[in-house]
Design an enzyme around this catalytic site. Structure first.
Site, PDB file in Angstrom:
ATOM      1  N   CYS A 259      -0.344  -4.610  -4.524  1.00 29.26           N
ATOM      2  CA  CYS A 259      -0.624  -3.321  -3.889  1.00 29.26           C
ATOM      3  C   CYS A 259       0.638  -2.592  -3.436  1.00 29.26           C
ATOM      4  CB  CYS A 259      -1.605  -3.497  -2.733  1.00 29.26           C
ATOM      5  SG  CYS A 259      -0.965  -4.412  -1.306  1.00 29.26           S
ATOM      6  N   HIS A 308      -3.164  -4.390   2.989  1.00 29.07           N
ATOM      7  CA  HIS A 308      -3.440  -3.686   1.731  1.00 29.07           C
ATOM      8  C   HIS A 308      -3.061  -2.217   1.859  1.00 29.07           C
ATOM      9  CE1 HIS A 308      -5.107  -3.261  -2.250  1.00 29.07           C
ATOM     10  NE2 HIS A 308      -5.762  -2.174  -1.854  1.00 29.07           N
ATOM     11  N   HIS A 320      -4.962   2.449  -6.274  1.00 28.15           N
ATOM     12  CA  HIS A 320      -4.330   1.221  -5.770  1.00 28.15           C
ATOM     13  C   HIS A 320      -4.437   0.083  -6.771  1.00 28.15           C
ATOM     14  CE1 HIS A 320      -8.228  -0.797  -4.062  1.00 28.15           C
ATOM     15  NE2 HIS A 320      -8.530   0.008  -5.046  1.00 28.15           N
TER      16      HIS A 320
END
Length: 344
Positions: A259, A308, A320
């Site tokens: 990420c 995240h 993402h």
């Protein structure tokens, strides 16, 4: 005389108890038989557990990334210090040579004083501490010896600093190995759970993930959202070109990403350097706490520990790298616990 009495019959109570016990045993066996198949978790239960393991793996991945970043920083710092030590040692050797040449010249003329003789066979630190000895030196010699003294102290400090950083590096490498093992362990657990599914169940999960990973042209309407800045727009356009690339923990592109690897790579394409980990990227700009204030290209942080991150894509979407087994894709911002955005 043999007895002709009738055998004793079991009492009615005893018969009832035995009958009840037998019935209970049969019922228990039936329940056990019926319970055995239900011990196998359903496809949805497996998916929920796997998703949780992927989340835990990503948490460990961001810590792993932090340890990697620290290791690289320490290695650069150690290399810089070692270069300084090497140059300092050369300077020190030059200063000593100059003093030695002066002493040799005095020796050849027979005029070498006791102070230089002492210097050539002892530590100048001790030597300069003695006022009576310093009085015997010329101003030029005092200056040269002081330079040597300062250079020795400087080198000792730099060597001590290098030694401390080497210890820190060893500790960081140990932490790196630990975090890597944690990530691999979580991913291994997830794979074992997936292996309990039938081929058709695995295919159904793969199909669902494939649908979730469609390109923006198929499933995302970005609306009329505007980019936060020219750099944010450039970063977002770069990230768009990476849709469909697989998530791999620790990866920074361009074959695969995690990420924060995706977000740091995207901003690098826009000429902006941001930190490696999601937690560090959370402090890389101005925080935006209202979803309605987000603009395309803003960083978006999720989960309480900020493990995240993605890029805001407009119209309630985030671009993402989700987790292992998935690819870079668009997803509703509401699918994860939003914390805040960051405008670089």
């Amino acid at each position: 005389m043999a007895s002709h009495r009738r055998p004793r019959q079991p009492s009615r109570t005893r018969v009832t108890v035995l009958t009840t016990a037998a019935a209970a045993a049969v019922a228990f066996s039936a329940q056990a038989a019926n319970a055995a198949p239900s011990e196998k978790p359903s496809k949805d239960e497996v998916k929920a557990k796997v998703d949780k393991l992927y989340e835990q793996a990503e948490q460990a991945t961001e810590k792993l990334n932090g340890a990697k970043e620290k290791q690289e920083k320490l290695q650069k710092e150690i290399s810089t210090i070692q270069d300084k030590v090497a140059r300092g040692q050369d300077d020190l050797n030059g200063l000593r040579d100059s003093i030695g040449l002066a002493a040799a010249a005095q020796y050849r003329t027979g005029s070498i004083d006791s102070s230089l003789q002492l210097f050539l066979s002892s530590n100048p630190d001790d030597y300069l501490d003695k006022a009576s000895t310093a009085d015997q030196l010329s101003a030029q010699q005092v200056g040269a010896l002081k330079k040597i003294q300062e250079k020795q102290r400087e080198l000792a400090q730099e060597r001590a600093e290098a030694s401390d950083k080497l210890k820190d590096l060893a500790s960081t490498r140990a932490e790196l190995a630990k975090k890597k093992k944690q990530v691999q362990g979580k991913l291994g657990e997830a794979q074992k759970l997936l292996n309990t599914l039938t081929a058709s169940e695995r295919a159904a999960l793969a199909a669902a993930d494939s649908r979730a990973s469609r390109s923006s042209a198929e499933r995302v309407d970005l609306g009329d959202s505007k980019a936060a800045s020219g750099r944010a727009a450039a970063a977002f356009r770069a990230a768009q070109t990476q849709t469909g690339k697989p998530y791999v923990y620790g990866a920074t592109g361009t074959a695969s990403y995690d990420c924060s690897g995706l977000t740091s790579w995207a901003y690098a394409q826009a000429g902006v350097s941001i930190p490696r980990t999601s937690q560090a990227q959370a402090n890389a700009g101005t925080r935006i706490y209202s979803e309605s204030q987000l603009q395309v290209g803003d960083l978006v942080l999720f989960y309480g520990d900020l493990h995240h991150i993605g890029l805001y894509a407009g119209n309630g979407q985030v671009l993402h790298a989700p987790h292992s087994g998935a690819t870079v894709r668009y997803e509703s911002i509401g699918n994860m616990p939003f914390q805040f955005g960051v405008r670089i």
